[in-house]
Design a protein around this motif. Structure first.
Motif, PDB file in Angstrom:
ATOM      1  N   GLY A 131       0.817  -1.203   0.000  1.00  0.00           N
ATOM      2  CA  GLY A 131       0.000   0.000   0.000  1.00  0.00           C
ATOM      3  C   GLY A 131       0.850   1.252   0.000  1.00  0.00           C
ATOM      4  O   GLY A 131       2.082   1.202   0.086  1.00  0.00           O
ATOM      5  N   VAL A 132       0.181   2.386  -0.082  1.00  0.00           N
ATOM      6  CA  VAL A 132       0.866   3.672  -0.145  1.00  0.00           C
ATOM      7  C   VAL A 132       1.491   4.007   1.199  1.00  0.00           C
ATOM      8  O   VAL A 132       1.104   3.449   2.241  1.00  0.00           O
ATOM      9  N   GLN A 134       5.936  -1.902  -1.147  1.00  0.00           N
ATOM     10  CA  GLN A 134       5.663  -0.512  -1.478  1.00  0.00           C
ATOM     11  C   GLN A 134       4.865  -0.428  -2.775  1.00  0.00           C
ATOM     12  O   GLN A 134       4.562  -1.451  -3.391  1.00  0.00           O
ATOM     13  N   VAL A 135       4.521   0.783  -3.175  1.00  0.00           N
ATOM     14  CA  VAL A 135       3.801   0.971  -4.433  1.00  0.00           C
ATOM     15  C   VAL A 135       4.668   1.741  -5.420  1.00  0.00           C
ATOM     16  O   VAL A 135       5.627   2.406  -5.046  1.00  0.00           O
ATOM     17  N   THR A 136       4.308   1.639  -6.683  1.00  0.00           N
ATOM     18  CA  THR A 136       4.974   2.376  -7.742  1.00  0.00           C
ATOM     19  C   THR A 136       3.926   2.753  -8.783  1.00  0.00           C
ATOM     20  O   THR A 136       2.761   2.351  -8.672  1.00  0.00           O
ATOM     21  N   THR A 137       4.309   3.555  -9.761  1.00  0.00           N
ATOM     22  CA  THR A 137       3.372   3.932 -10.825  1.00  0.00           C
ATOM     23  C   THR A 137       3.590   3.051 -12.041  1.00  0.00           C
ATOM     24  O   THR A 137       4.717   2.680 -12.367  1.00  0.00           O
ATOM     25  N   LEU A 197      -1.366   3.589  -9.674  1.00  0.00           N
ATOM     26  CA  LEU A 197      -0.536   2.997  -8.641  1.00  0.00           C
ATOM     27  C   LEU A 197      -0.661   1.484  -8.667  1.00  0.00           C
ATOM     28  O   LEU A 197      -1.754   0.941  -8.845  1.00  0.00           O
ATOM     29  N   PHE A 256      -5.439   0.625   0.996  1.00  0.00           N
ATOM     30  CA  PHE A 256      -5.637   1.877   0.257  1.00  0.00           C
ATOM     31  C   PHE A 256      -6.590   2.786   1.029  1.00  0.00           C
ATOM     32  O   PHE A 256      -7.297   2.361   1.951  1.00  0.00           O
TER      33      PHE A 256
END
Length: 346
Positions: A113-114, A272-275, A284, A303
């Motif tokens: 998640g963010v 983690q998150v990425t685009t 995301l 989220f």
């Protein structure tokens, strides 16, 4: 069999381990040209490594094939083992409900998640909850916490442990309404002493610690949880060769799956998150790419839904895709006050 036993130079052994080839089985999964490139050595040196590994493994012996195919189990025994497998509560009833009772042992669960959504808070909560005594419905185990980001907070562990003791005391009082409740024997400091924390500062250290886990758990058989916070950090910072990264992560995922099955413990990987660009738009997504998404048994995405934290089961072989809200409080992970929401199968 470990590569540390090979009759090769110490520098070559070091390069093999740094590249993630700690066992002969992982070494045989790559070609000599790939090995030469990964270790920055000549093709002849790579072939010499394979020759030494083949001799040490005794690949020419017929008994080796019998070792590979032995150990079949019937499905009935496997089902009984799965039903007897324990689960670790999250302290959020809604989240436990969609998870089928909590985080399952013998499986690898990815939680992503963010930033600020509560991944580390949930990891710490699980490290405390796995120690809940059996008389209170817990596993009475210990936890390993591998901290790659420096986010493990001892003060926060103590807060959550104190709240856990209070919850157990309240639970004991409800069970013994007609007589005096038994005092809770486990104290907050006991929770802290049962969490083994490894601080790693590079991907090579992370590989070394994961390779060491099997030996560590064999010496501490009451370990029921391994949390890696996060699996992502060093593999996003230090890598240019994506093919090498994919192979290393695949090897680590395999080791963690085997660890979970062998010792009947839960492995929780925080991500983690990425685009990601898709059809001209950015969205995301969890880090490490599509190939990594197949590495875990379960995948949970955390989220924001307005001002409310939500958890979505994105992948699981045993429970339906579902969503539940949760809250991060001073006492740890708790219900947010809203009911769990079902969503269609993904």
């Amino acid at each position: 069999m470990e590569v540390s036993t090979l009759p090769i130079s110490a520098s070559l052994r070091g390069k093999l381990i740094s590249a993630g080839h700690s066992s002969l089985s992982s070494l045989f999964s790559v070609s000599s040209s790939d090995l030469a490139r990964d270790l920055n050595i000549s093709e002849n040196e790579a072939l010499a490594v394979f020759e030494a590994a083949s001799q040490r493994a005794g690949l020419g012996r017929t008994t080796r094939s019998h070792d590979v195919v032995s150990g079949a189990r019937n499905a009935w025994d496997m089902l009984r083992d799965e039903e007897a497998c324990g689960r670790i509560t999250t302290c959020c009833a809604d989240l436990d409900h969609i998870l089928g009772g909590g985080i399952s042992c013998q499986e690898v669960t990815e939680i992503g998640g963010v930033p600020g959504i509560g991944k580390t808070q949930l990891g710490i909560q699980l490290a405390v909850n796995v120690q809940i005594p059996a008389e209170y419905g817990g596993l009475q185990g210990k936890a390993i916490y591998i901290d790659t980001e420096g986010s493990f907070m001892v003060e926060r562990v103590l807060q959550i442990a104190e709240a856990c003791v209070e919850d157990m005391q309240e639970y004991s009082g409800l069970l013994h309404k007609d007589r005096q409740a038994c005092p809770v024997k486990i104290q907050p400091k006991d929770f802290l002493s049962n969490i083994f924390c490894f601080r790693v500062c590079s991907y090579t250290e992370q590989i070394a610690v994961i390779n060491y886990l099997d030996k560590f758990v064999s010496e501490h058989k009451d370990v029921k949880l391994v949390v890696i916070d996060s699996i992502t950090f060093h593999f996003r910072q230090d890598f240019v060769d994506m093919a090498l990264r994919t192979r290393l992560l695949g090897g680590l995922a395999l080791k963690l799956m085997k660890l979970a099955k062998k010792w009947s413990l839960a492995v929780v990987l925080l991500n983690q998150v990425t685009t990601k660009c898709s059809e001209g738009s950015y969205r995301l997504t969890l880090a490490l790419g599509d190939s990594w998404s197949h590495a875990c048994t379960n995948r949970i995405i955390l989220f924001w839904n307005g001002n409310e934290r939500n958890a979505h089961i994105d992948k699981s072989p045993t429970v339906q895709s579902a969503r539940a809200s949760y809250a991060v409080t001073g006492r740890g992970i708790r219900n947010s006050g809203s009911s769990c929401k079902r969503v269609k199968m993904m």
